[in-house]
Design a protein around this motif. Sequence first.
Motif, PDB file in Angstrom:
ATOM      1  N   PHE A   1      -5.917   4.730 -10.830  1.00 55.33           N
ATOM      2  CA  PHE A   1      -4.911   4.047 -10.010  1.00 55.33           C
ATOM      3  C   PHE A   1      -4.731   2.582 -10.395  1.00 55.33           C
ATOM      4  CE2 PHE A   1      -6.685   7.581  -7.558  1.00 55.33           C
ATOM      5  CZ  PHE A   1      -5.528   8.301  -7.345  1.00 55.33           C
ATOM      6  N   THR A   2      -4.991   2.274 -11.660  1.00 59.14           N
ATOM      7  CA  THR A   2      -4.893   0.895 -12.134  1.00 59.14           C
ATOM      8  C   THR A   2      -3.501   0.317 -11.893  1.00 59.14           C
ATOM      9  OG1 THR A   2      -6.532   1.385 -13.842  1.00 59.14           O
ATOM     10  CG2 THR A   2      -5.195  -0.603 -14.133  1.00 59.14           C
ATOM     11  N   TYR A   3      -2.457   1.027 -12.329  1.00 68.36           N
ATOM     12  CA  TYR A   3      -1.099   0.539 -12.150  1.00 68.36           C
ATOM     13  C   TYR A   3      -0.623   0.713 -10.707  1.00 68.36           C
ATOM     14  CZ  TYR A   3      -0.130  -0.192 -17.142  1.00 68.36           C
ATOM     15  OH  TYR A   3      -0.123  -0.663 -18.431  1.00 68.36           O
ATOM     16  N   VAL A   4      -1.031   1.790 -10.063  1.00 77.30           N
ATOM     17  CA  VAL A   4      -0.624   2.013  -8.666  1.00 77.30           C
ATOM     18  C   VAL A   4      -1.052   0.831  -7.803  1.00 77.30           C
ATOM     19  CG1 VAL A   4      -0.957   3.456  -6.620  1.00 77.30           C
ATOM     20  CG2 VAL A   4      -0.642   4.523  -8.867  1.00 77.30           C
ATOM     21  N   ASP A   5      -2.291   0.384  -7.981  1.00 73.44           N
ATOM     22  CA  ASP A   5      -2.802  -0.715  -7.171  1.00 73.44           C
ATOM     23  C   ASP A   5      -2.017  -2.004  -7.416  1.00 73.44           C
ATOM     24  OD1 ASP A   5      -4.678   1.074  -6.283  1.00 73.44           O
ATOM     25  OD2 ASP A   5      -6.336   0.236  -7.451  1.00 73.44           O
ATOM     26  N   GLN A   6      -1.718  -2.283  -8.697  1.00 72.55           N
ATOM     27  CA  GLN A   6      -0.991  -3.514  -9.002  1.00 72.55           C
ATOM     28  C   GLN A   6       0.397  -3.508  -8.358  1.00 72.55           C
ATOM     29  OE1 GLN A   6      -1.105  -4.932 -13.130  1.00 72.55           O
ATOM     30  NE2 GLN A   6      -2.744  -3.475 -13.520  1.00 72.55           N
ATOM     31  N   VAL A   7       1.064  -2.367  -8.419  1.00 72.99           N
ATOM     32  CA  VAL A   7       2.415  -2.284  -7.872  1.00 72.99           C
ATOM     33  C   VAL A   7       2.398  -2.376  -6.350  1.00 72.99           C
ATOM     34  CG1 VAL A   7       4.426  -0.785  -7.601  1.00 72.99           C
ATOM     35  CG2 VAL A   7       3.339  -1.029  -9.850  1.00 72.99           C
ATOM     36  N   VAL A   8       1.552  -1.585  -5.711  1.00 75.11           N
ATOM     37  CA  VAL A   8       1.529  -1.575  -4.246  1.00 75.11           C
ATOM     38  C   VAL A   8       1.048  -2.922  -3.709  1.00 75.11           C
ATOM     39  CG1 VAL A   8       0.599  -0.460  -2.188  1.00 75.11           C
ATOM     40  CG2 VAL A   8       1.272   0.932  -4.159  1.00 75.11           C
ATOM     41  N   ASP A   9       0.068  -3.533  -4.368  1.00 75.95           N
ATOM     42  CA  ASP A   9      -0.360  -4.870  -3.951  1.00 75.95           C
ATOM     43  C   ASP A   9       0.810  -5.849  -4.005  1.00 75.95           C
ATOM     44  OD1 ASP A   9      -2.915  -3.877  -3.664  1.00 75.95           O
ATOM     45  OD2 ASP A   9      -3.781  -5.016  -5.324  1.00 75.95           O
ATOM     46  N   ALA A  10       1.604  -5.774  -5.090  1.00 74.63           N
ATOM     47  CA  ALA A  10       2.760  -6.669  -5.217  1.00 74.63           C
ATOM     48  C   ALA A  10       3.782  -6.403  -4.120  1.00 74.63           C
ATOM     49  CB  ALA A  10       3.396  -6.506  -6.598  1.00 74.63           C
ATOM     50  N   TYR A  11       4.024  -5.128  -3.817  1.00 78.90           N
ATOM     51  CA  TYR A  11       4.946  -4.795  -2.734  1.00 78.90           C
ATOM     52  C   TYR A  11       4.504  -5.433  -1.418  1.00 78.90           C
ATOM     53  CZ  TYR A  11       7.334  -1.095  -5.459  1.00 78.90           C
ATOM     54  OH  TYR A  11       8.059  -0.393  -6.367  1.00 78.90           O
ATOM     55  N   LEU A  12       3.245  -5.212  -1.075  1.00 83.06           N
ATOM     56  CA  LEU A  12       2.760  -5.707   0.216  1.00 83.06           C
ATOM     57  C   LEU A  12       2.790  -7.230   0.259  1.00 83.06           C
ATOM     58  CD1 LEU A  12      -0.196  -3.240   0.898  1.00 83.06           C
ATOM     59  CD2 LEU A  12       2.159  -3.131   1.730  1.00 83.06           C
ATOM     60  N   ASP A  13       2.487  -7.879  -0.874  1.00 77.36           N
ATOM     61  CA  ASP A  13       2.564  -9.342  -0.912  1.00 77.36           C
ATOM     62  C   ASP A  13       3.985  -9.830  -0.642  1.00 77.36           C
ATOM     63  OD1 ASP A  13      -0.129  -9.550  -1.457  1.00 77.36           O
ATOM     64  OD2 ASP A  13       0.128  -9.888  -3.613  1.00 77.36           O
ATOM     65  N   LEU A  14       4.971  -9.007  -0.981  1.00 76.18           N
ATOM     66  CA  LEU A  14       6.373  -9.380  -0.786  1.00 76.18           C
ATOM     67  C   LEU A  14       6.937  -8.850   0.532  1.00 76.18           C
ATOM     68  CD1 LEU A  14       7.631  -8.834  -4.439  1.00 76.18           C
ATOM     69  CD2 LEU A  14       7.385 -11.024  -3.250  1.00 76.18           C
ATOM     70  N   GLY A  15       6.075  -8.307   1.368  1.00 77.66           N
ATOM     71  CA  GLY A  15       6.504  -7.878   2.696  1.00 77.66           C
ATOM     72  C   GLY A  15       7.260  -6.572   2.718  1.00 77.66           C
ATOM     73  N   ILE A  16       7.037  -5.713   1.734  1.00 78.39           N
ATOM     74  CA  ILE A  16       7.722  -4.424   1.688  1.00 78.39           C
ATOM     75  C   ILE A  16       6.685  -3.334   1.428  1.00 78.39           C
ATOM     76  CG2 ILE A  16       8.255  -4.437  -0.801  1.00 78.39           C
ATOM     77  CD1 ILE A  16      11.091  -3.412   0.024  1.00 78.39           C
ATOM     78  N   ARG A  17       6.927  -2.140   1.998  1.00 79.47           N
ATOM     79  CA  ARG A  17       5.950  -1.059   1.930  1.00 79.47           C
ATOM     80  C   ARG A  17       6.532   0.144   1.188  1.00 79.47           C
ATOM     81  NH1 ARG A  17       4.874  -4.106   6.333  1.00 79.47           N
ATOM     82  NH2 ARG A  17       2.682  -4.241   6.945  1.00 79.47           N
ATOM     83  N   PRO A  18       5.692   0.949   0.579  1.00 81.74           N
ATOM     84  CA  PRO A  18       6.213   2.108  -0.147  1.00 81.74           C
ATOM     85  C   PRO A  18       6.807   3.161   0.781  1.00 81.74           C
ATOM     86  CG  PRO A  18       3.957   1.588  -0.846  1.00 81.74           C
ATOM     87  CD  PRO A  18       4.229   0.801   0.397  1.00 81.74           C
ATOM     88  N   PHE A  19       7.912   3.738   0.342  1.00 85.45           N
ATOM     89  CA  PHE A  19       8.375   5.036   0.821  1.00 85.45           C
ATOM     90  C   PHE A  19       7.997   5.963  -0.318  1.00 85.45           C
ATOM     91  CE2 PHE A  19      11.574   7.081   3.778  1.00 85.45           C
ATOM     92  CZ  PHE A  19      11.403   8.375   3.295  1.00 85.45           C
ATOM     93  N   VAL A  20       6.896   6.661  -0.173  1.00 87.56           N
ATOM     94  CA  VAL A  20       6.239   7.336  -1.295  1.00 87.56           C
ATOM     95  C   VAL A  20       7.022   8.585  -1.693  1.00 87.56           C
ATOM     96  CG1 VAL A  20       4.119   8.432  -2.104  1.00 87.56           C
ATOM     97  CG2 VAL A  20       4.003   6.475  -0.510  1.00 87.56           C
ATOM     98  N   GLU A  21       7.397   8.658  -2.957  1.00 88.21           N
ATOM     99  CA  GLU A  21       7.975   9.883  -3.504  1.00 88.21           C
ATOM    100  C   GLU A  21       6.953  10.505  -4.450  1.00 88.21           C
ATOM    101  OE1 GLU A  21      10.654  10.978  -7.106  1.00 88.21           O
ATOM    102  OE2 GLU A  21      11.882   9.842  -5.683  1.00 88.21           O
ATOM    103  N   LEU A  22       6.512  11.723  -4.159  1.00 84.85           N
ATOM    104  CA  LEU A  22       5.525  12.399  -4.995  1.00 84.85           C
ATOM    105  C   LEU A  22       6.241  13.142  -6.120  1.00 84.85           C
ATOM    106  CD1 LEU A  22       3.031  13.688  -2.276  1.00 84.85           C
ATOM    107  CD2 LEU A  22       2.759  11.743  -3.830  1.00 84.85           C
ATOM    108  N   GLY A  23       6.178  12.612  -7.302  1.00 89.17           N
ATOM    109  CA  GLY A  23       6.812  13.157  -8.498  1.00 89.17           C
ATOM    110  C   GLY A  23       6.748  12.102  -9.586  1.00 89.17           C
ATOM    111  N   PHE A  24       7.070  12.432 -10.844  1.00 89.91           N
ATOM    112  CA  PHE A  24       7.343  13.795 -11.303  1.00 89.91           C
ATOM    113  C   PHE A  24       6.036  14.435 -11.781  1.00 89.91           C
ATOM    114  CE2 PHE A  24      11.613  11.802 -11.872  1.00 89.91           C
ATOM    115  CZ  PHE A  24      12.272  12.583 -10.957  1.00 89.91           C
ATOM    116  N   MET A  25       6.114  15.516 -12.556  1.00 93.10           N
ATOM    117  CA  MET A  25       4.918  16.239 -12.954  1.00 93.10           C
ATOM    118  C   MET A  25       4.268  15.580 -14.173  1.00 93.10           C
ATOM    119  SD  MET A  25       3.164  18.734 -11.795  1.00 93.10           S
ATOM    120  CE  MET A  25       4.422  19.365 -10.675  1.00 93.10           C
TER     121      MET A  25
END
Length: 493
Positions: A78-102
């Motif tokens: 989850f190296t990249y996942v953490d960097q992206v989600v951390d950046a989102y939360l720092d900017l006051g926005i939260r994921p609407f998680v889409e599970l995909g693609f394969m």
Amino acid sequence: MRIHVPELPTGRLTDAWRACVGTGRFDLALRRDYQDSLALVQREIGFRHIRGHGLLSDGVGVHRPYEYGGARRVLHSFTYVDQVVDAYLDLGIRPFVELGFMPSALATGDQTVFWWRGNVTPPRSWPEWADLVRSTVQHLVDRYGLAEVRGWPIEVWNEPNLTQFWQDADSDAYHRLYEVTANTVKEVDASLQVGGPAISPGSEADEWLARFAEFVTDKSVPIDFVSRHAYSSGPAQHVPFGVHQTLAPAATLLDQFAQPRRQLAGTPLAGLPVHITEFNSSYRPDNPVHDTAYHAAYLAPVVAAGGDLVDSFSYWTFSDMFEEVGVPTALFHGGFGLLTHRQIKKPTYHLYAFMARLGDQILARGADHLVTRDADGRVTVLAWALDPHPLRLSIPLDAASAFMSRSSVHEEAGNAWAAWGEMGRPQSPRRQQLDALREAAEPARSHRSLPVVAGRVDLDLTLARHEVTLVEISAVRDETPPWWDEIRIPGHE
């Protein structure tokens, strides 16, 4: 004819329009221009969630099979996942998680979509897919806390009713994917929100949703929300590095918004939240209409009224940082974004920025306007026009005098796309040209005092071609000192 705006509110303006916004593929959020663009959007508009494709695609690197001790194993990274989600939360926005693609190493085939090759085939191992979903969701809960992640909707796949996005558009295969995924999400925690089917508009959309609703009902599969998409463009007429399309009337989008609730009325899914997880005029990221003043005026009635029909409707997308058909060939290329690369605001950006300044009490609404008031008594008017025409309002205001400010975008103002054309459409504008485009992108602004007569202000607007305008009217509290003498100031005699 002057429209008499009532003194008492007629309803409440929801913020479903800002509940979510779309984005390019997940790993684009690692880029500086992306984060700079999102920071600007959050400062001036402030979306609550963000949704895009590719969380589980190879580019993010979550699914990492390897061999050890003579056996095939899988590491979930989850190296990249953490960097992206951390950046989102720092900017006051939260994921609407889409599970995909394969992930390609888990896929049954090699069919892909987009320039960046998202795999759209079912998993070759359902237990391994379930492990991937479980590990991903559990990681989010462990890192960000259950209370936080409970507020992140989790959507299963994207547009499975299209063969481009799901092999053969096989509804039975999607139903199995949804069942395995939804049950796995609920194994992590029963309070997590999961839903779908994120279907594309089209002739088969109603049939798809009906079969999906029947499936989850008959098999008691968990579902917390229903999602679909909305677009209003006709077939693509291709030119090099772009397309042209006709557009249906904007009301077509509102009709698509309303369709899930109409169709699910009387079923066990009636009453579930409905999320439009993508909407725009054209479904193509290379249609010049997205960059125009016309586009803002065209979408204004949709953005102003969509919250009456659904719980959220997500503009696709906040930025032109988007590569589904390849790396853009010019600054203005018809991208979906509210912003171009380098943070140049399009007219539709200002439509959203104007919405962010409205009050939550609806005083009046019509085919070309929405009048609101906030808790401080400030009255705001959002008005729009495809063709020039006057708008005359009588507005209640509890004050002795009023101050009015107006911000407008139309063909002659707040229209960087037009300025870019006048420059000769440079593919890679120089710094001075970028500065000129940013200046051209700003709305026309004006202000003046207005008399208040018998508790009312008369507002007379002339709306230009393809205009969206915001008028803010507030009571004046006069704090002029007694020694003020303006006629003694040179130039003011």
